[in-house]
Design an enzyme around this catalytic site. Structure first.
Site, PDB file in Angstrom:
ATOM      1  N   ASP A 202     -10.437  12.963  15.567  1.00  0.00           N
ATOM      2  CA  ASP A 202     -10.623  11.609  16.072  1.00  0.00           C
ATOM      3  C   ASP A 202     -11.867  11.580  16.951  1.00  0.00           C
ATOM      4  O   ASP A 202     -12.025  12.422  17.837  1.00  0.00           O
ATOM      5  CB  ASP A 202      -9.385  11.181  16.873  1.00  0.00           C
ATOM      6  CG  ASP A 202      -9.421   9.694  17.191  1.00  0.00           C
ATOM      7  OD1 ASP A 202     -10.372   9.255  17.875  1.00  0.00           O
ATOM      8  OD2 ASP A 202      -8.509   8.968  16.762  1.00  0.00           O
TER       9      ASP A 202
ATOM     10  N   ARG B 219      -2.570  -1.964  -3.580  1.00  0.00           N
ATOM     11  CA  ARG B 219      -3.806  -1.208  -3.409  1.00  0.00           C
ATOM     12  C   ARG B 219      -3.699   0.030  -4.285  1.00  0.00           C
ATOM     13  O   ARG B 219      -2.766   0.824  -4.147  1.00  0.00           O
ATOM     14  CB  ARG B 219      -3.949  -0.798  -1.946  1.00  0.00           C
ATOM     15  CG  ARG B 219      -5.205  -0.034  -1.740  1.00  0.00           C
ATOM     16  CD  ARG B 219      -5.423   0.336  -0.299  1.00  0.00           C
ATOM     17  NE  ARG B 219      -6.721   0.968  -0.207  1.00  0.00           N
ATOM     18  CZ  ARG B 219      -7.283   1.327   0.913  1.00  0.00           C
ATOM     19  NH1 ARG B 219      -6.681   1.093   2.046  1.00  0.00           N
ATOM     20  NH2 ARG B 219      -8.460   1.907   0.918  1.00  0.00           N
TER      21      ARG B 219
ATOM     22  N   GLY C 287     -16.958   2.998  12.808  1.00  0.00           N
ATOM     23  CA  GLY C 287     -18.086   2.066  12.725  1.00  0.00           C
ATOM     24  C   GLY C 287     -17.888   0.872  13.646  1.00  0.00           C
ATOM     25  O   GLY C 287     -18.828   0.371  14.266  1.00  0.00           O
ATOM     26  N   GLU C 288     -16.627   0.417  13.751  1.00  0.00           N
ATOM     27  CA  GLU C 288     -16.346  -0.760  14.577  1.00  0.00           C
ATOM     28  C   GLU C 288     -16.212  -0.411  16.057  1.00  0.00           C
ATOM     29  O   GLU C 288     -16.467  -1.247  16.917  1.00  0.00           O
ATOM     30  CB  GLU C 288     -15.051  -1.436  14.095  1.00  0.00           C
ATOM     31  CG  GLU C 288     -15.201  -2.111  12.748  1.00  0.00           C
ATOM     32  CD  GLU C 288     -13.871  -2.486  12.116  1.00  0.00           C
ATOM     33  OE1 GLU C 288     -12.921  -2.803  12.856  1.00  0.00           O
ATOM     34  OE2 GLU C 288     -13.765  -2.450  10.877  1.00  0.00           O
ATOM     35  N   ASN C 289     -15.785   0.829  16.336  1.00  0.00           N
ATOM     36  CA  ASN C 289     -15.470   1.188  17.732  1.00  0.00           C
ATOM     37  C   ASN C 289     -16.286   2.331  18.319  1.00  0.00           C
ATOM     38  O   ASN C 289     -16.272   2.528  19.527  1.00  0.00           O
ATOM     39  CB  ASN C 289     -13.987   1.567  17.825  1.00  0.00           C
ATOM     40  CG  ASN C 289     -13.101   0.455  17.323  1.00  0.00           C
ATOM     41  OD1 ASN C 289     -13.065  -0.622  17.909  1.00  0.00           O
ATOM     42  ND2 ASN C 289     -12.411   0.694  16.227  1.00  0.00           N
TER      43      ASN C 289
ATOM     44  N   ARG D 129     -12.467  15.890   5.931  1.00  0.00           N
ATOM     45  CA  ARG D 129     -13.094  16.275   4.653  1.00  0.00           C
ATOM     46  C   ARG D 129     -14.514  16.744   4.875  1.00  0.00           C
ATOM     47  O   ARG D 129     -15.235  16.218   5.736  1.00  0.00           O
ATOM     48  CB  ARG D 129     -13.114  15.078   3.685  1.00  0.00           C
ATOM     49  CG  ARG D 129     -11.732  14.623   3.287  1.00  0.00           C
ATOM     50  CD  ARG D 129     -11.804  13.404   2.386  1.00  0.00           C
ATOM     51  NE  ARG D 129     -10.691  12.518   2.676  1.00  0.00           N
ATOM     52  CZ  ARG D 129     -10.715  11.206   2.502  1.00  0.00           C
ATOM     53  NH1 ARG D 129     -11.783  10.613   2.023  1.00  0.00           N
ATOM     54  NH2 ARG D 129      -9.665  10.486   2.803  1.00  0.00           N
TER      55      ARG D 129
ATOM     56  N   GLY E 155     -11.789   8.559   6.825  1.00  0.00           N
ATOM     57  CA  GLY E 155     -12.536   8.745   5.579  1.00  0.00           C
ATOM     58  C   GLY E 155     -13.793   7.900   5.714  1.00  0.00           C
ATOM     59  O   GLY E 155     -13.739   6.853   6.347  1.00  0.00           O
TER      60      GLY E 155
ATOM     61  N   ASN F 288       0.882  -1.167   0.000  1.00  0.00           N
ATOM     62  CA  ASN F 288       0.000   0.000   0.000  1.00  0.00           C
ATOM     63  C   ASN F 288       0.924   1.223   0.000  1.00  0.00           C
ATOM     64  O   ASN F 288       1.447   1.617   1.042  1.00  0.00           O
ATOM     65  CB  ASN F 288      -0.880  -0.042   1.250  1.00  0.00           C
ATOM     66  CG  ASN F 288      -1.968   1.004   1.238  1.00  0.00           C
ATOM     67  OD1 ASN F 288      -1.947   1.932   0.428  1.00  0.00           O
ATOM     68  ND2 ASN F 288      -2.917   0.873   2.141  1.00  0.00           N
TER      69      ASN F 288
ATOM     70  N   ARG G 101     -12.731   9.813  19.363  1.00  0.00           N
ATOM     71  CA  ARG G 101     -12.487   9.703  20.804  1.00  0.00           C
ATOM     72  C   ARG G 101     -12.234  11.077  21.407  1.00  0.00           C
ATOM     73  O   ARG G 101     -12.758  11.408  22.475  1.00  0.00           O
ATOM     74  CB  ARG G 101     -11.283   8.796  21.075  1.00  0.00           C
ATOM     75  CG  ARG G 101     -11.559   7.338  20.786  1.00  0.00           C
ATOM     76  CD  ARG G 101     -10.308   6.550  20.598  1.00  0.00           C
ATOM     77  NE  ARG G 101      -9.691   6.850  19.300  1.00  0.00           N
ATOM     78  CZ  ARG G 101      -8.752   6.118  18.732  1.00  0.00           C
ATOM     79  NH1 ARG G 101      -8.266   5.079  19.374  1.00  0.00           N
ATOM     80  NH2 ARG G 101      -8.261   6.435  17.558  1.00  0.00           N
TER      81      ARG G 101
ATOM     82  N   GLU H 242      -9.723  -5.148   4.338  1.00  0.00           N
ATOM     83  CA  GLU H 242      -9.360  -4.837   2.948  1.00  0.00           C
ATOM     84  C   GLU H 242      -8.133  -5.639   2.516  1.00  0.00           C
ATOM     85  O   GLU H 242      -8.030  -6.080   1.380  1.00  0.00           O
ATOM     86  CB  GLU H 242      -9.087  -3.330   2.816  1.00  0.00           C
ATOM     87  CG  GLU H 242     -10.354  -2.515   2.943  1.00  0.00           C
ATOM     88  CD  GLU H 242     -10.106  -1.080   3.326  1.00  0.00           C
ATOM     89  OE1 GLU H 242      -9.699  -0.837   4.491  1.00  0.00           O
ATOM     90  OE2 GLU H 242     -10.309  -0.192   2.491  1.00  0.00           O
TER      91      GLU H 242
ATOM     92  N   GLY I 113     -14.598   5.504   8.844  1.00  0.00           N
ATOM     93  CA  GLY I 113     -13.277   5.644   9.452  1.00  0.00           C
ATOM     94  C   GLY I 113     -12.969   7.125   9.446  1.00  0.00           C
ATOM     95  O   GLY I 113     -13.886   7.951   9.502  1.00  0.00           O
TER      96      GLY I 113
ATOM     97  N   HIS J 215     -13.369   3.187  -1.246  1.00  0.00           N
ATOM     98  CA  HIS J 215     -13.471   2.159  -0.195  1.00  0.00           C
ATOM     99  C   HIS J 215     -14.100   0.882  -0.752  1.00  0.00           C
ATOM    100  O   HIS J 215     -14.677   0.088  -0.012  1.00  0.00           O
ATOM    101  CB  HIS J 215     -14.341   2.610   1.002  1.00  0.00           C
ATOM    102  CG  HIS J 215     -13.789   3.737   1.797  1.00  0.00           C
ATOM    103  ND1 HIS J 215     -14.583   4.761   2.285  1.00  0.00           N
ATOM    104  CD2 HIS J 215     -12.527   4.012   2.209  1.00  0.00           C
ATOM    105  CE1 HIS J 215     -13.831   5.610   2.955  1.00  0.00           C
ATOM    106  NE2 HIS J 215     -12.583   5.184   2.927  1.00  0.00           N
TER     107      HIS J 215
HETATM  108  P1  ADP Z   1      -8.825   5.365   7.902  1.00  0.00           P
HETATM  109  O1  ADP Z   1      -8.511   3.947   7.462  1.00  0.00           O
HETATM  110  O2  ADP Z   1      -9.850   6.040   7.055  1.00  0.00           O
HETATM  111  O3  ADP Z   1      -7.638   6.215   8.195  1.00  0.00           O
HETATM  112  P2  ADP Z   1      -9.873   4.037  10.251  1.00  0.00           P
HETATM  113  O4  ADP Z   1     -10.869   3.127   9.652  1.00  0.00           O
HETATM  114  O5  ADP Z   1      -8.635   3.474  10.820  1.00  0.00           O
HETATM  115  O6  ADP Z   1      -9.558   5.255   9.293  1.00  0.00           O
HETATM  116  O7  ADP Z   1     -10.637   4.846  11.393  1.00  0.00           O
HETATM  117  C1  ADP Z   1      -9.976   5.801  12.187  1.00  0.00           C
HETATM  118  C2  ADP Z   1     -10.980   6.514  13.037  1.00  0.00           C
HETATM  119  O8  ADP Z   1     -11.718   5.555  13.832  1.00  0.00           O
HETATM  120  C3  ADP Z   1     -10.359   7.449  14.046  1.00  0.00           C
HETATM  121  O9  ADP Z   1     -10.124   8.716  13.509  1.00  0.00           O
HETATM  122  C4  ADP Z   1     -11.406   7.490  15.122  1.00  0.00           C
HETATM  123  O10 ADP Z   1     -12.311   8.538  14.862  1.00  0.00           O
HETATM  124  C5  ADP Z   1     -12.151   6.190  15.013  1.00  0.00           C
HETATM  125  N1  ADP Z   1     -11.871   5.322  16.176  1.00  0.00           N
HETATM  126  C6  ADP Z   1     -10.846   4.478  16.336  1.00  0.00           C
HETATM  127  N2  ADP Z   1     -10.919   3.874  17.544  1.00  0.00           N
HETATM  128  C7  ADP Z   1     -12.017   4.372  18.151  1.00  0.00           C
HETATM  129  C8  ADP Z   1     -12.650   4.163  19.429  1.00  0.00           C
HETATM  130  N3  ADP Z   1     -12.172   3.301  20.310  1.00  0.00           N
HETATM  131  N4  ADP Z   1     -13.779   4.861  19.683  1.00  0.00           N
HETATM  132  C9  ADP Z   1     -14.278   5.715  18.787  1.00  0.00           C
HETATM  133  N5  ADP Z   1     -13.733   5.960  17.592  1.00  0.00           N
HETATM  134  C10 ADP Z   1     -12.625   5.301  17.275  1.00  0.00           C
END
Ligand code: ADP
Length: 395
Positions: free
Chosen positions: A278, A90, A329-331, A237, A208, A9, A280, A386, A206, A179
């Protein structure tokens, strides 16, 4: 026989790599060469729970690829370059050339080069990555996996903009979507549950962020456009805005189009609203009473809700699943809670708060269902992968 595959990548000033063993998808080592050509370059390797960082002057991508290869050989991750059966790259933009991954030959390379105008930040580094590997491993098969290809199934009425048609026909102005590798991975997972004709709304959020509408197992619509700037409110963005803002603010503030473009890409979104991108940090600021941070969270939530609503109607309400994936989305427990509560009344879904609270990188579960059993649509969290898609395509 076990074969080794390298996944690359390449960014404008970095080169990330992972070495895998197939057919078992086992990652042997991964690493990143950073700050290429910036004077204070370094590289990091991770394997067997160890992390090694070294500083070294790395002038360009070819130099980075050489350093990578020297490390792989020196530490016996490979004993000979010929052990690497294939290299997957990628690539940001496949334009209208590619609706799936392809083996890279001269024509493919030239096509990717011709798309640099649509991916000016990404393609030069990615092309340099391909050329460097060709020099080091002239016999290795290289594969391009595009961020756009999954979205090539969108119907014309969904990918065209209402601008002069010649802008599309002569200049390629259309929605391409990004994506795609992540949206494809999630779609493949969903097909395992719902079959080939799955209908879904996939929220890849994320730093993005994009949402895709999956109809009969294919991409039918997506929120990103000609570039990854369109659609949702993102980390830095702006997402969709009135295009007239560009002319207006250039006159008001004496900014050039290039300067405005830079601000819309790198200094807008959540960062532009409250100084943090971020989620968090945003949550912490909001809890401490920062009004703009709270506002930014609401704006992000609303932009997600708007796309879910639009795609729910595009699917005529026949939605098997709404999926959250990628970093936030995951966290982002709070963000998911806010979105599901916002769509609850209209779509007939209810949040399973306990399940939602327990899904995150450091919680009991990394994936699962966050809607109650009597909800009309299943809402899920599924971690994206991915890299696995790039690996499988290359294999
Ligand atoms: P990309 O691949 O687009 O750079 P990611 O998919 O890695 O981004 O996502 C990063 C973002 O996920 C961070 O900027 C943050 O906002 C969010 N994130 C990561 N961990 C957590 C968490 N524990 N709680 C809330 N948001 C989180």
């Amino acid at each position: 026989m076990k074969e080794k595959y390298l996944i690359i990548n390449a960014g404008s000033s970095s080169l990330k790599f992972s070495l895998y063993e197939m057919p078992d998808n086992i990652e042997i080592v991964n690493g990143i060469v950073e700050k290429i050509g910036e004077g204070d370059s370094s590289y990091t390797l991770k394997f067997n729970g160890q992390k090694i960082k070294k500083s070294k002057e790395i002038l360009d991508h070819e130099c980075a690829a050489n350093v990578m290869m020297e490390e792989l050989l020196q530490d016996h991750f490979i004993n000979d370059i010929s052990e690497i059966a294939g290299v997957g790259h990628r690539i940001l933009h496949g334009g209208e050339f590619y609706d799936s991954s392809v083996l890279i030959d001269e024509e493919v390379f030239e096509n990717i080069k011709s798309l640099t105008k649509l991916g000016p930040l990404h393609h030069p580094g990615e092309l340099a990555g391909i050329s460097s590997i060709s020099k080091i491993m002239p016999n290795a098969s290289q594969v391009a996996v595009f961020d756009t290809s999954f979205h090539q199934t969108m119907p014309k009425e969904n990918y065209l903009y209402a601008v002069p048609y010649s802008w599309y026909a002569e200049n390629g102005v259309r929605k391409y979507g990004f994506h795609g590798t992540s949206h494809r991975y999630i779609t493949e997972r969903l097909k395992g549950v719902y079959g080939e004709n799955v209908n879904a709304i996939i929220c890849h959020i994320g730093s993005g962020a994009s949402i895709s509408c999956i109809k009969n197992g294919k991409c039918y619509d997506t929120s990103m456009g000609l570039t990854p700037l369109d659609g949702l409110v993102m980390g830095t963005r702006c997402g969709s805005i009135d295009p007239s803002i560009i002319d207006y603010i250039s006159k008001e503030r004496g900014l050039t189009i290039a300067e405005i473009n830079e601000i819309l890409n790198k200094k807008s979104g959540l960062l532009g609203m409250c100084g943090k991108n971020d989620f968090r940090d945003l949550t912490a600021l909001s809890n401490a009473g920062d009004k703009n941070a709270s506002l930014a969270i609401e704006m992000l939530k609303n932009s997600v809700v708007k796309y879910i609503a639009q795609y729910y109607f595009e699917l005529e309400g026949n939605v098997d699943s709404i999926v959250f994936t990628a970093g936030m989305g995951e966290n982002g427990i709070l963000m998911r809670e806010k979105v599901v509560n916002a769509i609850s009344g209209a779509i007939g879904v209810e949040l399973d708060k306990e399940a939602n609270d327990n899904i995150s990188r450091f919680k009991a579960n990394q994936e699962g269902i966050i809607s109650t059993p009597d909800s009309n649509v299943l809402v899920m969290v599924v971690p994206t992968n991915e890299e696995l898609m790039i690996l499988r395509d290359t294999h």
